[in-house]
Design a protein around this motif. Structure first.
Motif, PDB file in Angstrom:
ATOM      1  N   LEU A  61     -22.254  31.816   7.673  1.00 43.41           N
ATOM      2  CA  LEU A  61     -22.580  30.409   7.922  1.00 43.41           C
ATOM      3  C   LEU A  61     -21.690  29.828   9.019  1.00 43.41           C
ATOM      4  CD1 LEU A  61     -23.215  28.813   4.397  1.00 43.41           C
ATOM      5  CD2 LEU A  61     -24.890  29.452   6.142  1.00 43.41           C
ATOM      6  N   GLU A  91     -22.944  28.297  12.510  1.00 43.35           N
ATOM      7  CA  GLU A  91     -22.578  26.951  12.950  1.00 43.35           C
ATOM      8  C   GLU A  91     -21.924  26.993  14.322  1.00 43.35           C
ATOM      9  OE1 GLU A  91     -19.984  23.091  11.504  1.00 43.35           O
ATOM     10  OE2 GLU A  91     -19.177  25.119  11.363  1.00 43.35           O
ATOM     11  N   ALA A 145     -21.123  23.972   2.915  1.00 43.72           N
ATOM     12  CA  ALA A 145     -21.851  25.083   2.300  1.00 43.72           C
ATOM     13  C   ALA A 145     -20.984  26.341   2.271  1.00 43.72           C
ATOM     14  CB  ALA A 145     -23.151  25.346   3.067  1.00 43.72           C
ATOM     15  N   ALA A 146     -20.234  26.579   3.353  1.00 40.45           N
ATOM     16  CA  ALA A 146     -19.352  27.744   3.407  1.00 40.45           C
ATOM     17  C   ALA A 146     -18.253  27.642   2.349  1.00 40.45           C
ATOM     18  CB  ALA A 146     -18.734  27.870   4.803  1.00 40.45           C
ATOM     19  N   TRP A 203     -22.482  22.447   7.267  1.00 43.02           N
ATOM     20  CA  TRP A 203     -22.350  23.901   7.302  1.00 43.02           C
ATOM     21  C   TRP A 203     -21.032  24.326   6.673  1.00 43.02           C
ATOM     22  CZ3 TRP A 203     -26.005  27.416   8.892  1.00 43.02           C
ATOM     23  CH2 TRP A 203     -27.118  26.902   9.587  1.00 43.02           C
TER      24      TRP A 203
END
Length: 311
Positions: A278, A282, A130-131, A127
């Motif tokens: 995100l 998370e 991706a952030a 996560w």
């Protein structure tokens, strides 16, 4: 960890309020506002430390200065790094450069993540990766769009990581270290407030400014104190990623004060806002897993107790 997350969120929310709060400090200019912010924050910070039992850290650093005189120049440098950021934070919205400063806070978490991964060997979850990717997209687009980085943006992004790294290296990453940052800049604050300009006359002419300065000191102590404590309780990577909440709020505050996000800037802000989403997702999933694991542990303990009682 949860305490650090809560403190980081509280700090970001307070900074968002402070960015908009500068409108209540007119007609003080940025230097006068900075001076009164320093003068008003220190008493509230001292009171906060007294209530939380952290006053001992002030005396500990004082004793270390006598045992290790080389610390004093580094403490002065730490104070300059910290307080120039506080000046820039107020200077930006007052002088119509709020979005440039807020972009620095967008870039700051990426630098913090890089420092955490390289210097402290901290790992990113999927996560968080991706952030980071979304944040890189947004910041990269902005750099491409404007053909460079404004000095306000660059200073925010680079000076803060150096400041936090230095605090950890000096072992002053607590409220006592921050108290000394403010204390050492008091001569400059007094000069800006009473010699460089007669801001006291403005406070007497505009009665609302007295209450505005008191509110500024309280909000500053709350936000900055929470921010410093969060940096102590959280890993560098998590602390950096959570910092994305602050520039989102600063950008909204800048828009509320009349600045506008142009059509060409949306590819900068949307990916970064998605990165914040995100991180929130998370965090929620992590809390759900923690609660589920705690419930399972409690059920297992109850089953063992029943089994023991039956025997």
């Amino acid at each position: 960890m949860y305490k650090g997350v809560a403190l980081s969120v509280l700090a970001s929310a307070t900074f968002g309020v402070l960015y908009f709060y500068t409108q209540f400090l007119k007609p003080l200019d940025s230097e006068q506002t900075f001076a009164w912010r320093m003068l008003a924050t220190l008493p509230f910070l001292t009171l906060f430390m007294w209530k939380s039992g952290e006053l001992k850290h002030i005396a500990d650093i004082f004793k270390r200065i006598f045992r290790q005189p080389w610390m004093l120049p580094w403490l002065i440098f730490s104070s300059v790094l910290c307080t120039t950021q506080l000046w820039l934070f107020l200077w930006g919205p007052i002088n119509g450069r709020g979005l440039q400063v807020s972009l620095g806070y967008f870039l700051l978490p990426l630098v913090m993540v890089l420092v955490g991964c390289v210097l402290y060997k901290e790992k990113l979850t999927r996560w968080q990766l991706a952030a980071v990717a979304l944040a890189v997209l947004g910041v990269g687009h902005e750099i491409w769009r404007i053909g460079g980085i404004a000095w306000e943006t660059l200073y925010v992004a680079l000076a803060y990581p150096l400041y936090f790294f230095m605090r950890r290296a000096l072992k002053t990453d607590h409220l006592g270290g921050f108290w000394w940052d403010l204390f050492l800049i008091l001569p400059a604050a007094c000069y800006l407030g009473f010699v460089y300009s007669d801001s006291m006359a403005l406070l007497l002419d505009y009665s609302h400014l007295i209450w505005a300065v008191i509110g500024l000191g309280f909000l500053s102590a709350l936000g900055l104190g929470s921010y410093i404590l969060a940096s102590r309780y959280l890993p560098f990577v998590i602390f950096g990623l959570l910092s994305y909440l602050e520039p989102v709020l600063l950008a909204f505050a800048s828009i509320m004060m009349g600045e506008r996000v142009e059509a060409s800037e949306w590819l900068t802000y949307i990916p970064i806002w998605l990165a914040v989403v995100l991180l929130v997702i998370e965090g929620c999933l992590h809390l759900i897993r923690q609660k589920r694991n705690a419930n399972m542990l409690n059920r297992n303990v109850e089953n063992v107790q029943k089994r023991l009682e039956s025997e």
